[in-house]
Scaffold this motif. Structure first.
Motif, mmCIF file in Angstrom:
data_model
loop_
_atom_site.group_PDB
_atom_site.id
_atom_site.type_symbol
_atom_site.label_atom_id
_atom_site.label_comp_id
_atom_site.label_asym_id
_atom_site.label_seq_id
_atom_site.Cartn_x
_atom_site.Cartn_y
_atom_site.Cartn_z
ATOM 1 N N THR A 49 77.715 -67.985 -23.491
ATOM 2 C CA THR A 49 78.729 -68.870 -22.899
ATOM 3 C C THR A 49 78.221 -70.300 -22.729
ATOM 4 O O THR A 49 78.808 -71.068 -21.961
ATOM 5 N N LEU A 50 77.145 -70.668 -23.414
ATOM 6 C CA LEU A 50 76.551 -71.987 -23.225
ATOM 7 C C LEU A 50 77.549 -73.108 -23.503
ATOM 8 O O LEU A 50 77.710 -74.032 -22.698
ATOM 9 N N ILE A 51 78.241 -73.018 -24.652
ATOM 10 C CA ILE A 51 79.201 -74.070 -25.013
ATOM 11 C C ILE A 51 80.323 -74.141 -23.985
ATOM 12 O O ILE A 51 80.757 -75.229 -23.587
ATOM 13 N N ASN A 52 80.793 -72.973 -23.537
ATOM 14 C CA ASN A 52 81.865 -72.941 -22.526
ATOM 15 C C ASN A 52 81.430 -73.614 -21.234
ATOM 16 O O ASN A 52 82.188 -74.369 -20.631
ATOM 17 N N ASN A 53 80.200 -73.340 -20.807
ATOM 18 C CA ASN A 53 79.699 -73.934 -19.565
ATOM 19 C C ASN A 53 79.520 -75.445 -19.687
ATOM 20 O O ASN A 53 79.833 -76.186 -18.754
ATOM 21 N N ILE A 54 79.030 -75.888 -20.844
ATOM 22 C CA ILE A 54 78.861 -77.329 -21.058
ATOM 23 C C ILE A 54 80.213 -78.030 -20.975
ATOM 24 O O ILE A 54 80.372 -79.047 -20.279
ATOM 25 N N PHE A 55 81.211 -77.467 -21.665
ATOM 26 C CA PHE A 55 82.533 -78.089 -21.643
ATOM 27 C C PHE A 55 83.174 -77.996 -20.265
ATOM 28 O O PHE A 55 83.923 -78.891 -19.853
ATOM 29 N N LEU A 56 82.856 -76.917 -19.538
ATOM 30 C CA LEU A 56 83.373 -76.762 -18.172
ATOM 31 C C LEU A 56 82.888 -77.896 -17.282
ATOM 32 O O LEU A 56 83.675 -78.479 -16.514
ATOM 33 N N TYR A 57 81.610 -78.257 -17.389
ATOM 34 C CA TYR A 57 81.059 -79.348 -16.580
ATOM 35 C C TYR A 57 81.636 -80.698 -17.005
ATOM 36 O O TYR A 57 81.923 -81.552 -16.163
ATOM 37 N N ILE A 58 81.819 -80.877 -18.309
ATOM 38 C CA ILE A 58 82.420 -82.123 -18.801
ATOM 39 C C ILE A 58 83.848 -82.259 -18.276
ATOM 40 O O ILE A 58 84.265 -83.324 -17.796
ATOM 41 N N ALA A 59 84.605 -81.168 -18.352
ATOM 42 C CA ALA A 59 85.987 -81.187 -17.880
ATOM 43 C C ALA A 59 86.057 -81.402 -16.377
ATOM 44 O O ALA A 59 86.955 -82.089 -15.874
ATOM 45 N N ALA A 60 85.100 -80.817 -15.637
ATOM 46 C CA ALA A 60 85.071 -81.005 -14.181
ATOM 47 C C ALA A 60 84.874 -82.474 -13.843
ATOM 48 O O ALA A 60 85.491 -83.001 -12.907
ATOM 49 N N ALA A 61 84.037 -83.166 -14.627
ATOM 50 C CA ALA A 61 83.827 -84.595 -14.406
ATOM 51 C C ALA A 61 85.094 -85.378 -14.731
ATOM 52 O O ALA A 61 85.502 -86.279 -13.989
ATOM 53 N N LEU A 62 85.738 -85.002 -15.838
ATOM 54 C CA LEU A 62 86.943 -85.706 -16.270
ATOM 55 C C LEU A 62 88.091 -85.500 -15.298
ATOM 56 O O LEU A 62 88.789 -86.446 -14.919
#
Length: 316
Positions: free
Chosen positions: A192-205
């Motif tokens: 789930t590495l890619i999912n977690n990375i995008f999750l943090y990016i989306a949380a910032a956005l």
């Protein structure tokens, strides 16, 4: 492993808020009541804004959009929970779960964007009052709403596309009362590495940037108020921000509470109970905050419900 193949998964199990069967009737009555109050309260706000010409301003245009989003927000999660309690079932289909994640992301993001746009509206009204009608024209207001929808539509779609590639074990249990994105990533049986990375990016956005925008708007508002010589003028100007500030404090306060609860406790049940605050309680309280603290809305509700004659409008 074939048992882990995502294509074989047809459903998940939502564990809900409690395994105690004696609490299920209490939860059903409580959440049904909160759902009905939320829908009726926000619908009343929308009707009042639509029916009253005095409220056809950018501030109340954004408020009616917020009320619509709050109705959709709570409808994404609570009805399925009520059905599961009533049928004594924990099942949710794979497609149903993805649908919940998708729409939950959309309405969480829209809540953030709308609160930011409303802060910008108050900033223009207080810091640039002579140019307010020129700046906050109907075209800009519509454009701000449209841009918010487009951004969150694509961010949520990317989350779903990344989720589709994940594999889940048969009989996967979700320790929540709805399919929440972070929980879905945790229970996945694949990388789930890619999912977690995008999750943090989306949380910032969707979280940090909008909240920063709100803080900037209010820092400018406070700075402008400090330069006013009239105490009455300061109070009148800042009073138009009271309802919005209350909603912002409630929304971000409960969201932060859920985050801290998840970080400080390993109990998924406690985290899901904490999440009730921002997924159910906040949308329910928003109409009351705006109707009780805002005399324009109170006046419009009075005219809508009791057919009173319009009073002199206190222009913002």
């Amino acid at each position: 492993m074939e048992a882990e193949n995502q294509t074989k998964i047809s459903q998940f199990l939502l564990l809900g808020l409690s395994e105690d069967p004696e609490l299920q009737s209490l939860f059903f009555g409580l959440f049904l009541s909160m759902y009905l109050v939320t829908v009726l309260g926000n619908l009343t706000i929308i009707l009042a804004v639509s029916a009253d010409a005095y409220l056809h301003t950018p501030m109340y245009f954004f408020l009616s959009n917020l009320s619509f989003v709050d109705i959709c927000f709570i409808t994404t999660t609570v009805p399925k929970m009520l059905v599961n309690i009533q049928t004594r079932s924990k099942d949710i289909s794979y497609i149903g779960c993805l649908t919940q994640v998708y729409f939950f992301m959309i309405f969480v993001g829209l809540d953030n964007f709308l609160l930011t746009v409303m802060a910008y509206d108050r900033f223009v009204a207080i810091c640039h009052p002579l140019h307010y009608t020129d700046i906050m024209n109907p075209r800009l207001c519509g454009l701000l709403i449209l841009i918010s929808w487009i951004i969150i539509f694509w961010v949520s779609m990317l989350h779903i596309l990344l989720m589709i590639r994940l594999k889940f074990c048969i009989g996967t249990e979700i320790p929540h009362f709805f399919c929440e994105l972070a929980q879905m990533i945790k229970v996945a049986c694949s990388d789930t590495l890619i999912n977690n990375i995008f999750l943090y990016i989306a949380a910032a956005l969707l979280g940090v940037f909008p909240f920063t925008g709100i803080l900037f708007s209010y820092s400018q508002i406070v700075s402008s108020l400090m330069r006013m010589s009239s105490a009455t003028g300061k109070y009148k100007a800042f009073s138009t921000c009271g309802s919005h500030l209350s909603v912002v404090a409630l929304y971000y306060g409960t969201s932060l509470g859920v985050y801290l609860s998840s970080a400080m406790t390993h109990s998924s049940q406690k985290s899901s109970i904490a999440s009730v605050m921002y997924t159910v309680v906040t949308p329910m309280l928003n109409p009351f905050i705006y109707s009780l603290r805002n005399k324009d809305v109170k006046g419009a509700l009075g005219r809508l419900l009791f057919k009173r004659e319009p009073l002199v409008h206190d222009d913002h």
